[in-house]
Motif scaffolding. Structure first.
Motif, PDB file in Angstrom:
ATOM      1  N   ALA A  58      -3.085  -2.881  20.391  1.00 21.14           N
ATOM      2  CA  ALA A  58      -3.581  -3.222  21.735  1.00 21.14           C
ATOM      3  C   ALA A  58      -4.873  -2.479  22.031  1.00 21.14           C
ATOM      4  O   ALA A  58      -5.815  -3.054  22.595  1.00 21.14           O
ATOM      5  CB  ALA A  58      -2.524  -2.889  22.786  1.00 21.14           C
ATOM      6  N   TYR A  59      -4.935  -1.225  21.646  1.00 25.26           N
ATOM      7  CA  TYR A  59      -6.150  -0.448  21.866  1.00 25.26           C
ATOM      8  C   TYR A  59      -7.314  -1.026  21.057  1.00 25.26           C
ATOM      9  O   TYR A  59      -8.426  -1.161  21.567  1.00 25.26           O
ATOM     10  CB  TYR A  59      -5.907   1.019  21.513  1.00 25.26           C
ATOM     11  CG  TYR A  59      -7.058   1.916  21.877  1.00 25.26           C
ATOM     12  CD1 TYR A  59      -7.345   2.202  23.206  1.00 25.26           C
ATOM     13  CD2 TYR A  59      -7.875   2.452  20.893  1.00 25.26           C
ATOM     14  CE1 TYR A  59      -8.419   3.011  23.551  1.00 25.26           C
ATOM     15  CE2 TYR A  59      -8.954   3.262  21.232  1.00 25.26           C
ATOM     16  CZ  TYR A  59      -9.210   3.539  22.556  1.00 25.26           C
ATOM     17  OH  TYR A  59     -10.277   4.339  22.896  1.00 25.26           O
ATOM     18  N   LEU A  60      -7.050  -1.395  19.798  1.00 25.94           N
ATOM     19  CA  LEU A  60      -8.097  -2.021  18.976  1.00 25.94           C
ATOM     20  C   LEU A  60      -8.580  -3.335  19.588  1.00 25.94           C
ATOM     21  O   LEU A  60      -9.780  -3.599  19.635  1.00 25.94           O
ATOM     22  CB  LEU A  60      -7.582  -2.277  17.555  1.00 25.94           C
ATOM     23  CG  LEU A  60      -7.517  -1.081  16.619  1.00 25.94           C
ATOM     24  CD1 LEU A  60      -6.961  -1.499  15.271  1.00 25.94           C
ATOM     25  CD2 LEU A  60      -8.873  -0.412  16.477  1.00 25.94           C
ATOM     26  N   ILE A  61      -7.642  -4.134  20.046  1.00 23.84           N
ATOM     27  CA  ILE A  61      -8.008  -5.399  20.697  1.00 23.84           C
ATOM     28  C   ILE A  61      -8.914  -5.124  21.894  1.00 23.84           C
ATOM     29  O   ILE A  61      -9.920  -5.792  22.093  1.00 23.84           O
ATOM     30  CB  ILE A  61      -6.747  -6.187  21.114  1.00 23.84           C
ATOM     31  CG1 ILE A  61      -6.029  -6.742  19.878  1.00 23.84           C
ATOM     32  CG2 ILE A  61      -7.100  -7.311  22.088  1.00 23.84           C
ATOM     33  CD1 ILE A  61      -4.650  -7.294  20.166  1.00 23.84           C
ATOM     34  N   SER A  62      -8.545  -4.111  22.682  1.00 26.90           N
ATOM     35  CA  SER A  62      -9.343  -3.804  23.878  1.00 26.90           C
ATOM     36  C   SER A  62     -10.735  -3.279  23.527  1.00 26.90           C
ATOM     37  O   SER A  62     -11.648  -3.379  24.338  1.00 26.90           O
ATOM     38  CB  SER A  62      -8.603  -2.809  24.771  1.00 26.90           C
ATOM     39  OG  SER A  62      -8.627  -1.509  24.220  1.00 26.90           O
ATOM     40  N   LEU A  75      -3.028  -4.854  29.202  1.00 24.73           N
ATOM     41  CA  LEU A  75      -2.677  -4.934  27.782  1.00 24.73           C
ATOM     42  C   LEU A  75      -2.176  -3.589  27.271  1.00 24.73           C
ATOM     43  O   LEU A  75      -1.154  -3.516  26.582  1.00 24.73           O
ATOM     44  CB  LEU A  75      -3.897  -5.399  26.973  1.00 24.73           C
ATOM     45  CG  LEU A  75      -3.726  -5.457  25.456  1.00 24.73           C
ATOM     46  CD1 LEU A  75      -2.687  -6.508  25.076  1.00 24.73           C
ATOM     47  CD2 LEU A  75      -5.061  -5.742  24.790  1.00 24.73           C
ATOM     48  N   ILE A  76      -2.863  -2.532  27.628  1.00 28.84           N
ATOM     49  CA  ILE A  76      -2.448  -1.197  27.182  1.00 28.84           C
ATOM     50  C   ILE A  76      -1.135  -0.791  27.831  1.00 28.84           C
ATOM     51  O   ILE A  76      -0.247  -0.236  27.178  1.00 28.84           O
ATOM     52  CB  ILE A  76      -3.572  -0.174  27.426  1.00 28.84           C
ATOM     53  CG1 ILE A  76      -4.735  -0.492  26.477  1.00 28.84           C
ATOM     54  CG2 ILE A  76      -3.081   1.247  27.237  1.00 28.84           C
ATOM     55  CD1 ILE A  76      -5.987   0.296  26.723  1.00 28.84           C
ATOM     56  N   LEU A  77      -0.968  -1.094  29.110  1.00 27.84           N
ATOM     57  CA  LEU A  77       0.293  -0.766  29.791  1.00 27.84           C
ATOM     58  C   LEU A  77       1.482  -1.465  29.125  1.00 27.84           C
ATOM     59  O   LEU A  77       2.498  -0.834  28.825  1.00 27.84           O
ATOM     60  CB  LEU A  77       0.237  -1.172  31.268  1.00 27.84           C
ATOM     61  CG  LEU A  77      -0.502  -0.262  32.213  1.00 27.84           C
ATOM     62  CD1 LEU A  77      -0.632  -0.911  33.575  1.00 27.84           C
ATOM     63  CD2 LEU A  77       0.161   1.085  32.308  1.00 27.84           C
ATOM     64  N   LEU A 122      -4.068   9.304  27.769  1.00 27.78           N
ATOM     65  CA  LEU A 122      -4.946   9.367  26.595  1.00 27.78           C
ATOM     66  C   LEU A 122      -5.666   8.037  26.350  1.00 27.78           C
ATOM     67  O   LEU A 122      -6.789   8.015  25.851  1.00 27.78           O
ATOM     68  CB  LEU A 122      -4.139   9.745  25.347  1.00 27.78           C
ATOM     69  CG  LEU A 122      -3.428  11.091  25.377  1.00 27.78           C
ATOM     70  CD1 LEU A 122      -2.550  11.266  24.150  1.00 27.78           C
ATOM     71  CD2 LEU A 122      -4.441  12.227  25.488  1.00 27.78           C
ATOM     72  N   LEU A 123      -5.000   6.931  26.685  1.00 27.56           N
ATOM     73  CA  LEU A 123      -5.558   5.608  26.428  1.00 27.56           C
ATOM     74  C   LEU A 123      -6.380   5.046  27.580  1.00 27.56           C
ATOM     75  O   LEU A 123      -7.266   4.223  27.374  1.00 27.56           O
ATOM     76  CB  LEU A 123      -4.426   4.623  26.082  1.00 27.56           C
ATOM     77  CG  LEU A 123      -3.642   4.921  24.807  1.00 27.56           C
ATOM     78  CD1 LEU A 123      -2.488   3.941  24.662  1.00 27.56           C
ATOM     79  CD2 LEU A 123      -4.544   4.882  23.590  1.00 27.56           C
ATOM     80  N   ILE A 124      -6.063   5.474  28.805  1.00 29.20           N
ATOM     81  CA  ILE A 124      -6.756   4.953  29.992  1.00 29.20           C
ATOM     82  C   ILE A 124      -7.317   6.148  30.767  1.00 29.20           C
ATOM     83  O   ILE A 124      -6.551   6.947  31.315  1.00 29.20           O
ATOM     84  CB  ILE A 124      -5.799   4.134  30.887  1.00 29.20           C
ATOM     85  CG1 ILE A 124      -5.161   2.993  30.102  1.00 29.20           C
ATOM     86  CG2 ILE A 124      -6.542   3.620  32.109  1.00 29.20           C
ATOM     87  CD1 ILE A 124      -4.055   2.275  30.844  1.00 29.20           C
ATOM     88  N   GLN A 125      -8.615   6.249  30.781  1.00 25.37           N
ATOM     89  CA  GLN A 125      -9.259   7.383  31.449  1.00 25.37           C
ATOM     90  C   GLN A 125      -8.975   7.389  32.943  1.00 25.37           C
ATOM     91  O   GLN A 125      -9.006   6.352  33.598  1.00 25.37           O
ATOM     92  CB  GLN A 125     -10.764   7.347  31.210  1.00 25.37           C
ATOM     93  CG  GLN A 125     -11.138   7.592  29.780  1.00 25.37           C
ATOM     94  CD  GLN A 125     -12.639   7.544  29.582  1.00 25.37           C
ATOM     95  OE1 GLN A 125     -13.404   7.225  30.476  1.00 25.37           O
ATOM     96  NE2 GLN A 125     -13.072   7.880  28.381  1.00 25.37           N
TER      97      GLN A 125
END
Length: 155
Positions: A58-62, A75-77, A122-125
């Motif tokens: 999901a992180y790569l997609i984003s 998507l990350i959630l 860590l994934l969403i600032q």
């Protein structure tokens, strides 16, 4: 009209989840749910897939697909929230191992309660996550109805 449909959809989803967990609990015994969790290799693979592979993808997609902030965050959630309450019903419909799916769902929910508050910042600032906000909905909507069903079956 749209507001009415939204309320009906939300209420239907709530009833589906609660009655599904209650029914699942009434059809199984605690030992049946715990049994599949003893397969360490399978559980580690499931945890790896749900809490490393899916969020990483999901992180790569984003990163590579331009998404609006709301879609990227959604998507990350969703990628970090494992343990869908309809997993046992899907397993039954697919003629899969429903007992395994319940054990896995419970394990994934417990890990999700600990995992999301650590990983999401860590994934969403700029995000802060209260573990209790995650835990309360999982406990009330899934674990309590499941426990009630198990209790009713034992009685």
């Amino acid at each position: 009209m749209n507001d009415i449909l939204t309320v009906v959809m939300n209420l239907s989803t709530l009833v589906f989840v609660v009655t599904g967990m209650l029914g699942t609990g009434m059809s199984l015994a605690i030992a049946q749910i715990i049994g599949p969790l003893r397969n360490t290799r399978l559980m580690l693979l499931a945890l790896l897939a749900n809490f490393v592979l899916v969020p990483f993808l999901a992180y790569l997609i984003s990163l590579f697909i331009p998404l609006r902030d709301g879609l990227r965050i959604g998507l990350i959630l969703i990628s970090t929230a494992a343990g869908a309450p309809f997993l046992p019903m899907l397993a039954r419909a697919a003629k899969g191992n429903a007992v395994f799916s319940v054990g896995l769902m419970v394990l994934l929910m417990v890990v999700t309660m600990l995992y999301m508050p650590i990983v999401l910042p860590l994934l969403i600032q700029g995000i802060t996550v209260d573990p209790w906000d995650i835990a309360i909905s999982l406990i009330v909507l899934i674990l309590i109805p499941l426990a009630m069903g198990l209790f009713m079956k034992e009685r």
